[in-house]
Design an enzyme around this catalytic site. Structure first.
Site, short mmCIF file in Angstrom:
data_model
loop_
_atom_site.label_atom_id
_atom_site.label_comp_id
_atom_site.label_asym_id
_atom_site.label_seq_id
_atom_site.Cartn_x
_atom_site.Cartn_y
_atom_site.Cartn_z
N ASP A 187 -12.66 -10.06 1.21
CA ASP A 187 -13.94 -9.88 0.36
C ASP A 187 -14.14 -11.38 -0.43
OD1 ASP A 187 -13.68 -7.12 0.66
OD2 ASP A 187 -13.94 -6.80 -1.47
N ASP A 199 -3.09 -18.02 -3.42
CA ASP A 199 -3.96 -18.55 -4.50
C ASP A 199 -4.72 -19.79 -4.05
OD1 ASP A 199 -1.37 -19.51 -4.35
OD2 ASP A 199 -1.04 -19.73 -6.55
N ASP A 209 -6.95 -7.98 2.58
CA ASP A 209 -7.80 -7.35 1.85
C ASP A 209 -8.69 -8.03 0.66
OD1 ASP A 209 -9.39 -4.81 1.25
OD2 ASP A 209 -7.85 -3.85 0.32
N LYS A 216 2.94 -15.95 -0.06
CA LYS A 216 3.19 -16.12 -1.37
C LYS A 216 4.93 -16.41 -1.40
CE LYS A 216 2.09 -16.97 -5.87
NZ LYS A 216 1.31 -18.30 -6.28
N TYR A 254 0.70 -1.35 -0.18
CA TYR A 254 -0.10 -0.06 -0.08
C TYR A 254 0.89 1.18 0.08
CZ TYR A 254 -4.01 -2.89 0.36
OH TYR A 254 -4.91 -3.88 -0.13
#
Ligand code: ATP
Length: 360
Positions: free
Chosen positions: A249, A221, A245, A188, A133
């Site tokens: 969702d 993933d 984040d 990751k 970010y």
């Protein structure tokens, strides 16, 4: 009983913010009264309301007032739409998280109207102050650069301190939930070898202090797929900022959407209730937004305040708000839901339903 009023800042935000925050405040006022919890609510300008009146979306006076409050209830802020002349560009909420070191973003996801074996009850513990970010990655300036007109470089920051404290938060939460006693570290590290390698190193170090909690590790993933296929298997997920984040969702989608996803931004000294969703410009002003996420976020804030202040009326108000909202959401009467859940109720009608249940 608490000897002084609990001081909460109310920051309505943009789009559907004023609608959902007002619902949360109505519910809070009603239940606090019932539990003899004195409240002092202080409305502070933020977002476009503030920009249009004083030329910036996070006025210094708002920050100063926030410091004097026990906690804050924030509505969503528009992302990517503030004018570049706003000194708080691109968004005030990132600035608040960084300024007050709200390092842990807690995002619980629970299913409604589900059969026992499909019950989803997980929490995403997201690092909140660094990672990809660009608005919180540098002391001065912005963490994205154009070395030439066809290239953008984006800076990612991962620090040992931030990884360690988010891991500690996740394990403490797993222990206090006493559910599956499972923490899943999402990363990751096969590609982001250094940054996510450091994250994993710290999570593993903290895990050693919690022998009764199992540590599972998953590539982001693959975890995204498992969250869609078998979300009921997860308990606590801990991850870096951007993965958290996105995954929250995804997880919200498994239970009915963003209208059901609350969140708390918390640090050592401050905490802020803020629903996961954004300002939803497509439905703003129509009176149809689902206020559940903001109401449940308010309950999370009260639970945090109870852990600091320790007053039973704060605890009871937190439990009532959460319990009644979940009861209404678990009812079989479709019509009383907002449109995002397939119902016909307006924001006000849905809120009224919760207020009536609180009277029982
Ligand atoms: P922003 O630009 O502020 O991020 P957005 O529309 O891109 O806004 P969200 O606000 O998160 O992103 O909304 C994504 C979708 O979810 C939209 O279609 C929106 O209407 C829906 N949505 C989000 N929150 C709610 C809510 N509380 N009630 C009903 N629908 C919602």
């Amino acid at each position: 009983m608490i000897q002084r009023p609990l001081r909460l800042a109310i920051l309505k935000g943009d789009g559907i913010g004023p609608e959902v925050v007002e619902s949360a405040v109505e519910v809070l006022r009603k239940d606090a009264k019932k539990n003899l919890l004195p409240l002092e609510l202080i409305y502070l300008p933020i977002g476009f309301q503030a920009y249009n009146s004083v030329g910036r979306s996070l006025p210094p006076s708002t920050i100063e007032q926030m410091k004097k409050c026990d906690g804050w209830i924030l509505g969503p802020l528009s992302s990517g739409t503030y004018p570049k002349d706003d000194p708080d560009y691109p968004m005030a909420s990132g600035k608040i998280r960084k300024a007050f070191d709200l390092f842990a973003n807690l995002r619980p996801i629970r299913s409604i109207r589900s059969k026992d074996h499909q019950k989803i009850d997980l929490i995403i513990v997201r690092e909140n102050t660094e990672d990809f970010y660009p608005d919180r990655n540098l002391y001065k300036g912005y963490g994205e650069f154009w070395p030439d007109e066809n290239t953008v470089l984006s800076l990612r920051v991962v620090t040992r301190k931030a990884c360690r404290r988010i891991a500690e938060t996740a394990f403490k939460i797993a222990q206090s939930r006493g559910e599956k006693n499972l923490v899943t570290a999402v990363h990751k590290a096969n590609v982001l070898i250094e940054g996510d390698g450091l994250f994993l190193e710290e999570v593993r170090r903290v895990a050693k202090e919690y022998q009764q909690i199992e540590l599972q590790e998953g590539l982001v993933d693959s975890v995204a797929m498992h969250l869609v296929m078998s979300p009921e298997k997860f308990d606590v997920l801990v991850t870096t900022n951007m993965f958290g984040d996105i995954l929250s969702d995804v997880a919200a989608g498994t239970v009915g959407g963003l209208g059901l996803a609350p969140s708390l931004n918390s640090g050592e000294n401050y905490a802020m209730a803020q629903a996961v969703h954004g300002s939803a410009p497509d439905i703003a002003g129509k009176g149809i937004a689902n206020p559940s996420a903001e109401i449940l976020s308010t309950s999370l804030l009260l639970q945090w305040l109870y852990s600091r202040i320790g007053d039973e009326s704060i605890h009871q108000t937190a439990l009532d708000i959460e319990g009644v909202t979940m009861n209404v959401l678990n009812s079989e009467d479709n019509d009383q839901f907002t449109q995002d859940l397939g119902g016909r109720a307006t924001t006000k009608e849905f809120t009224l339903k919760i207020l009536r249940h609180l009277e029982k």
